[in-house]
Design a protein around this motif. Structure first.
Motif, PDB file in Angstrom:
ATOM      1  N   LEU B  89       5.054 -21.158 -25.203  1.00 28.68           N
ATOM      2  CA  LEU B  89       3.975 -22.144 -25.066  1.00 28.68           C
ATOM      3  C   LEU B  89       2.764 -21.528 -24.372  1.00 28.68           C
ATOM      4  CD1 LEU B  89       5.970 -25.412 -24.254  1.00 28.68           C
ATOM      5  CD2 LEU B  89       4.620 -24.900 -26.308  1.00 28.68           C
ATOM      6  N   HIS B  90       3.034 -20.744 -23.327  1.00 30.32           N
ATOM      7  CA  HIS B  90       1.927 -20.141 -22.582  1.00 30.32           C
ATOM      8  C   HIS B  90       1.101 -19.226 -23.481  1.00 30.32           C
ATOM      9  CE1 HIS B  90      -0.169 -18.510 -19.047  1.00 30.32           C
ATOM     10  NE2 HIS B  90      -0.151 -17.375 -19.716  1.00 30.32           N
ATOM     11  N   HIS B  91       1.765 -18.350 -24.222  1.00 27.34           N
ATOM     12  CA  HIS B  91       1.015 -17.358 -24.994  1.00 27.34           C
ATOM     13  C   HIS B  91       0.429 -17.933 -26.277  1.00 27.34           C
ATOM     14  CE1 HIS B  91       1.321 -13.901 -22.417  1.00 27.34           C
ATOM     15  NE2 HIS B  91       2.524 -14.334 -22.086  1.00 27.34           N
ATOM     16  N   MET B  92       1.092 -18.940 -26.836  1.00 23.73           N
ATOM     17  CA  MET B  92       0.483 -19.587 -28.000  1.00 23.73           C
ATOM     18  C   MET B  92      -0.827 -20.262 -27.569  1.00 23.73           C
ATOM     19  SD  MET B  92       3.704 -20.999 -30.315  1.00 23.73           S
ATOM     20  CE  MET B  92       4.504 -22.024 -29.082  1.00 23.73           C
ATOM     21  N   ARG B  93      -0.801 -20.951 -26.441  1.00 21.88           N
ATOM     22  CA  ARG B  93      -2.016 -21.603 -25.957  1.00 21.88           C
ATOM     23  C   ARG B  93      -3.100 -20.559 -25.661  1.00 21.88           C
ATOM     24  NH1 ARG B  93      -3.408 -26.568 -23.901  1.00 21.88           N
ATOM     25  NH2 ARG B  93      -1.258 -27.267 -23.902  1.00 21.88           N
ATOM     26  N   ARG B  94      -2.696 -19.494 -25.017  1.00 26.73           N
ATOM     27  CA  ARG B  94      -3.661 -18.453 -24.672  1.00 26.73           C
ATOM     28  C   ARG B  94      -4.357 -17.915 -25.932  1.00 26.73           C
ATOM     29  NH1 ARG B  94      -2.518 -13.094 -24.625  1.00 26.73           N
ATOM     30  NH2 ARG B  94      -4.267 -11.867 -23.847  1.00 26.73           N
ATOM     31  N   GLN B  95      -3.572 -17.648 -26.950  1.00 30.54           N
ATOM     32  CA  GLN B  95      -4.162 -17.095 -28.181  1.00 30.54           C
ATOM     33  C   GLN B  95      -5.079 -18.108 -28.859  1.00 30.54           C
ATOM     34  OE1 GLN B  95      -0.636 -15.006 -30.318  1.00 30.54           O
ATOM     35  NE2 GLN B  95      -2.526 -14.025 -30.999  1.00 30.54           N
ATOM     36  N   VAL B  96      -4.661 -19.369 -28.850  1.00 32.34           N
ATOM     37  CA  VAL B  96      -5.484 -20.408 -29.475  1.00 32.34           C
ATOM     38  C   VAL B  96      -6.804 -20.557 -28.717  1.00 32.34           C
ATOM     39  CG1 VAL B  96      -5.642 -22.900 -29.875  1.00 32.34           C
ATOM     40  CG2 VAL B  96      -3.564 -21.653 -30.501  1.00 32.34           C
ATOM     41  N   LEU B  97      -6.726 -20.590 -27.386  1.00 28.22           N
ATOM     42  CA  LEU B  97      -7.949 -20.732 -26.586  1.00 28.22           C
ATOM     43  C   LEU B  97      -8.899 -19.563 -26.852  1.00 28.22           C
ATOM     44  CD1 LEU B  97      -6.724 -22.026 -23.094  1.00 28.22           C
ATOM     45  CD2 LEU B  97      -7.841 -23.309 -24.937  1.00 28.22           C
ATOM     46  N   ARG B  98      -8.368 -18.353 -26.861  1.00 27.37           N
ATOM     47  CA  ARG B  98      -9.232 -17.194 -27.067  1.00 27.37           C
ATOM     48  C   ARG B  98      -9.886 -17.227 -28.447  1.00 27.37           C
ATOM     49  NH1 ARG B  98      -9.221 -13.186 -23.297  1.00 27.37           N
ATOM     50  NH2 ARG B  98     -10.217 -11.823 -24.825  1.00 27.37           N
ATOM     51  N   ALA B  99      -9.121 -17.652 -29.460  1.00 30.07           N
ATOM     52  CA  ALA B  99      -9.682 -17.687 -30.814  1.00 30.07           C
ATOM     53  C   ALA B  99     -10.739 -18.777 -30.944  1.00 30.07           C
ATOM     54  CB  ALA B  99      -8.569 -17.905 -31.835  1.00 30.07           C
ATOM     55  N   ARG B 100     -10.501 -19.926 -30.284  1.00 28.26           N
ATOM     56  CA  ARG B 100     -11.459 -21.033 -30.395  1.00 28.26           C
ATOM     57  C   ARG B 100     -12.702 -20.801 -29.551  1.00 28.26           C
ATOM     58  NH1 ARG B 100      -9.106 -25.687 -32.554  1.00 28.26           N
ATOM     59  NH2 ARG B 100     -10.692 -27.012 -31.632  1.00 28.26           N
ATOM     60  N   ALA B 101     -12.585 -19.949 -28.540  1.00 26.15           N
ATOM     61  CA  ALA B 101     -13.664 -19.817 -27.558  1.00 26.15           C
ATOM     62  C   ALA B 101     -14.945 -19.243 -28.167  1.00 26.15           C
ATOM     63  CB  ALA B 101     -13.206 -18.912 -26.409  1.00 26.15           C
ATOM     64  N   VAL B 102     -14.778 -18.300 -29.064  1.00 22.37           N
ATOM     65  CA  VAL B 102     -15.941 -17.532 -29.499  1.00 22.37           C
ATOM     66  C   VAL B 102     -16.503 -18.098 -30.802  1.00 22.37           C
ATOM     67  CG1 VAL B 102     -16.784 -15.220 -30.036  1.00 22.37           C
ATOM     68  CG2 VAL B 102     -14.895 -15.515 -28.422  1.00 22.37           C
ATOM     69  N   PRO B 103     -17.743 -18.615 -30.769  1.00 22.64           N
ATOM     70  CA  PRO B 103     -18.353 -19.141 -32.002  1.00 22.64           C
ATOM     71  C   PRO B 103     -18.452 -18.054 -33.059  1.00 22.64           C
ATOM     72  CG  PRO B 103     -19.690 -19.694 -30.071  1.00 22.64           C
ATOM     73  CD  PRO B 103     -18.645 -18.731 -29.609  1.00 22.64           C
ATOM     74  N   ALA B 104     -18.381 -18.486 -34.312  1.00 18.36           N
ATOM     75  CA  ALA B 104     -18.356 -17.520 -35.422  1.00 18.36           C
ATOM     76  C   ALA B 104     -19.551 -16.576 -35.383  1.00 18.36           C
ATOM     77  CB  ALA B 104     -18.300 -18.259 -36.757  1.00 18.36           C
ATOM     78  N   ASP B 105     -20.758 -17.086 -35.071  1.00 19.02           N
ATOM     79  CA  ASP B 105     -21.933 -16.203 -35.104  1.00 19.02           C
ATOM     80  C   ASP B 105     -21.878 -15.162 -33.981  1.00 19.02           C
ATOM     81  OD1 ASP B 105     -22.306 -18.359 -33.306  1.00 19.02           O
ATOM     82  OD2 ASP B 105     -24.461 -17.930 -33.215  1.00 19.02           O
TER      83      ASP B 105
END
Lengths: 500, 500
Positions: B89-105
């Motif tokens: 759970l910890h690492h799945m959340r971490r990966q999701v947060l990191r991927a969502r954090a950065v806008p595509a541009d």
């Protein structure tokens, strides 16, 4: 589909994703056969299975059929080549229909049955134990039938034609029956005559050639043929194949010191596949039109280089010179040619000479249809096999291992695949004839190992074209006529009919 | 998420797909470095880019945050190991947060800048031309800053900590500052003392060892260390690395006939990475908990086998015997050990001895923070570099090529990566000490090349654990204390401080 995109452009974007996933799969399958450590099969299958599921999901996306309809109704813009667009739309629709046709549970039963059967077959073949194999093969036949019916309904054709279409887009049994009937008309006599005539000839055996020398020789042959090593590789694997992806085409061979000819001919064969792939327009790399799904057309190129070129009397002189470069000794073109054109019926398809080979296929073509329609039960296969071999080749295999258990195709559910081998040989003869009609006789060029004129013609006439809707479309463009048995017959009669 | 699935199970299914796509990527990256033909880079990049986009789409699926919340609120069933579930759970959340954090541009600008800079760097480094490189590196710094800010906002930490977290989950600058301050307290004196002491020692140079012999020697060393060749490979590439995937772990080396030690030490290093990967529980292969994202913990294993074991005085006797097996000649353990522990400050990080090495890193750690926060302009980097090298190692590189242009990391936007090398070395010392505390002194085992007891302890204590939330969680479990500089200091003083 974004606002400023046409439906056609949206489809191209979807399919570039699908094709790149298939490319990943293909590269990993190459790796599985060439470099994967022995214990990694399980983890590899997990990864490949995931790619398979992703591709299936992308192909069965609910909006794709509407998108295909919208693209078909759209006007093409001026920049797009019409033939390219037509080819893309045709093959994208074909792939979508095939993927949507088979319900998930049917596909799963098929997949499970063939994986089980392949595993049992490896053991059972080693032990020559058909009774153990039979129920597993019967499961594959049943699952294939179910899958074929689902495909047939979607494609609006017969179940067997639906299977054919998987390896030969638009392939039809009725058409193949007619072509094969022509072969039956002359092959048995040709075979008997050739065997009789060769009985008087002295036999010679092959000197050994070290694997290292065969490797170097193969690389030289490939380079002479025009293979581009900056965009491809030669490696070794249990069974020779052509793999990789556009821009990175990888062939494999197997080198046996006791049989250098087998290695050379496999290299010529796979290089033929590779030359087609390496010379497709790079801009079409991630487009359906840039692929060549027809096994008949693909095999036409491998067989053209293996048979028309490789076993040609004049080319044998060049091969002998190359052999002398790498293996020393007194290789002569005449002797090589005699060895490569020796006709000697035996039980094994992959070891068959050029005249026996189509008879092996005709038998399989008949038996696979009988199995699928229920006229032949799996338990009766060994008997039917023996009968068929006796009738066409005049021999009966001593074991099932050397009989109906020799090939992986049916075990793995590949029904409808076998006929493409002989159709490919027909196409090869017809295309080579068209090349000589266009370029003049190639004997001199072949004697010097100079294939550049031939390759150049193939690139211009065939490889640079979008993938056709079916084989005849390509044959018409290339040779001015649909696929026929005529050039193949002339080729076989010319080489084995006693005039040479 | 189907009706009979918990949110946790649904997440595991999503992530098995994500991890398998990453595995495909990793296998193809191995292929790019080891087997890919020279002209295939473009087609390979298209395919790898597609995998990257697919993974990003899967990680940013709109329903994932809710699914993560639902799973966190769910009661665990009795069959699931609690620590495993927590780690997943910890690492799945971490990966999701990191991927969502950065806008595509922002991500696109970062990606474009680093690809441009890397290309320019290869040329500019060859020509020792920093002025040409500078604007491109400045672009990378600007894009990294923008990306770090986006990550920081999502992760609720400072921008530099957000970058650290990419290589060292949960890593914090404040903590690293404190650890590195301890190193600054003793390293300069230790370095000076060691150099002075070794001035009196006789120097010997290395005999040449043919590449073929180094290959065979390496395979023997790896087998002795417990590397499983049924689930892994050894190959060669320009830079040594560990790649592949769980169940198929592939290391590479580079063999220079003039420097057999470099080859051996690289093999010990990469085998350390591989032993960790090969001994993760197979059932976790497609789970986040089964990975080890911390570069510090990963590097702790490569460095443990390269430094604690590989440069150990007793192990040198075993290495010398193995060298005699494969290269003949009069190799002695004493001489090997002297060569492997020679302290000689130079400008190049990857050639640095064990005492100089951390000083190279401390400089980069300071400079990269100054670049990111704007205290240092890219155009002033060569001057700051020279000043820093003079102050810590007492030398000034003669060229920028041997100075601030030597590493790829910044060019490719890998800010926050460098400190993990030294933190890994600290962890290695602390873990090796814990192993000796548990098992008793390992000198005798090392002298015989018997690493089975050590490996066994590592498997039980570390490799069989789910990936921790941060390095300290693992260090507590393994050694009873959080990461500290103490064992590293003892190790360096013991080996280089004049007592040996």
């Amino acid at each position: 589909m974004s606002a400023d995109q046409t439906a056609y452009q949206a489809l191209l974007a979807r399919f570039s994703r699908i094709l790149r996933l298939s490319d990943m799969q293909a590269l990993l399958e190459w790796d599985s056969a060439v470099t994967m450590p022995s214990g990694a099969a399980d983890s590899r299958n997990e990864v490949l299975g995931e790619a398979e599921r992703l591709i299936h999901e992308l192909l069965t996306a609910p909006d794709l059929p509407d998108l295909l309809d919208a693209a078909a109704a759209e006007e093409a813009d001026d920049q797009t080549d019409d033939a390219l667009r037509r080819s893309n739309l045709h093959h994208m629709r074909r792939q979508v229909l095939r993927a949507r046709a088979v319900p998930a549970d049917v596909q799963e039963r098929f997949q499970a049955a063939r994986l089980r059967c392949e595993t049992v077959w490896r053991q059972a073949r080693a032990e020559d134990d058909f009774p153990t194999l039979a129920p597993f093969l019967a499961e594959v036949v049943a699952a294939t039938r179910e899958r074929a019916q689902a495909l047939a309904q979607m494609l609006d054709c017969s179940p067997y034609d639906a299977l054919l279409d998987g390896f030969e887009p638009g392939g039809r049994r009725q058409r193949i029956d007619a072509l094969f009937a022509e072969l039956k008309g002359f092959l048995p006599d040709l075979l008997q005559g050739a065997v009789k005539r060769q009985q008087g000839q002295a036999r010679s055996s092959l000197p050994k050639v070290a694997v290292e020398a065969q490797r170097a020789l193969s690389r030289d042959l490939m380079a002479d043929m025009g293979f581009d090593f900056a965009h491809g590789r030669l490696d070794e694997s249990l069974h020779p194949f052509t793999g990789g992806m556009p821009g990175d085409v990888r062939i494999t061979a197997r080198f046996d010191p006791a049989n250098v000819l087998e290695g050379i001919l496999a290299v010529l064969h796979e290089t033929g596949h590779a030359l087609l792939e390496q010379n497709r327009p790079p801009a079409w790399r991630a487009q359906s039109a840039g692929r060549m799904d027809s096994m008949v057309l693909h095999e036409s190129q491998s067989l053209l280089f293996e048979k028309q070129v490789g076993r040609n009397r004049h080319f044998a002189g060049y091969l002998a010179a190359r052999l002398r470069d790498h293996a020393g000794g007194g290789w002569s073109g005449q002797r090589l040619h005699a060895l490569m054109t020796r006709v000697s019926p035996g039980p094994i398809r992959v070891e068959a000479d050029e005249v026996s080979y189509p008879l092996h296929i005709l038998l399989r073509y008949e038996l696979e249809q009988a199995l699928l329609c229920g006229d032949l039960q799996v338990r009766d296969l060994p008997g039917a096999w023996a009968e068929g071999m006796k009738a066409s080749l005049g021999i009966v295999p001593e074991t099932d291992r050397d009989g109906c258990m020799q090939d992986i195709h049916w075990m793995y559910g590949l029904f409808g695949y076998f006929p493409t081998y002989v159709l490919g040989a027909m196409a090869a003869a017809q295309i080579f004839k068209a090349a000589e009609d266009a370029l003049g006789p190639l004997d001199g060029a072949l004697a010097g190992g100079d294939l550049s004129g031939l390759l150049d013609w193939l690139v211009r006439s065939m490889y640079a074209r979008p993938q056709p809707a079916d084989t005849d479309e390509m044959m018409m463009a290339l040779t001015g006529a649909p696929l026929s048995a005529a050039a193949y017959r002339d080729h076989l009669l010319g080489r084995y009919g006693g005039d040479v």
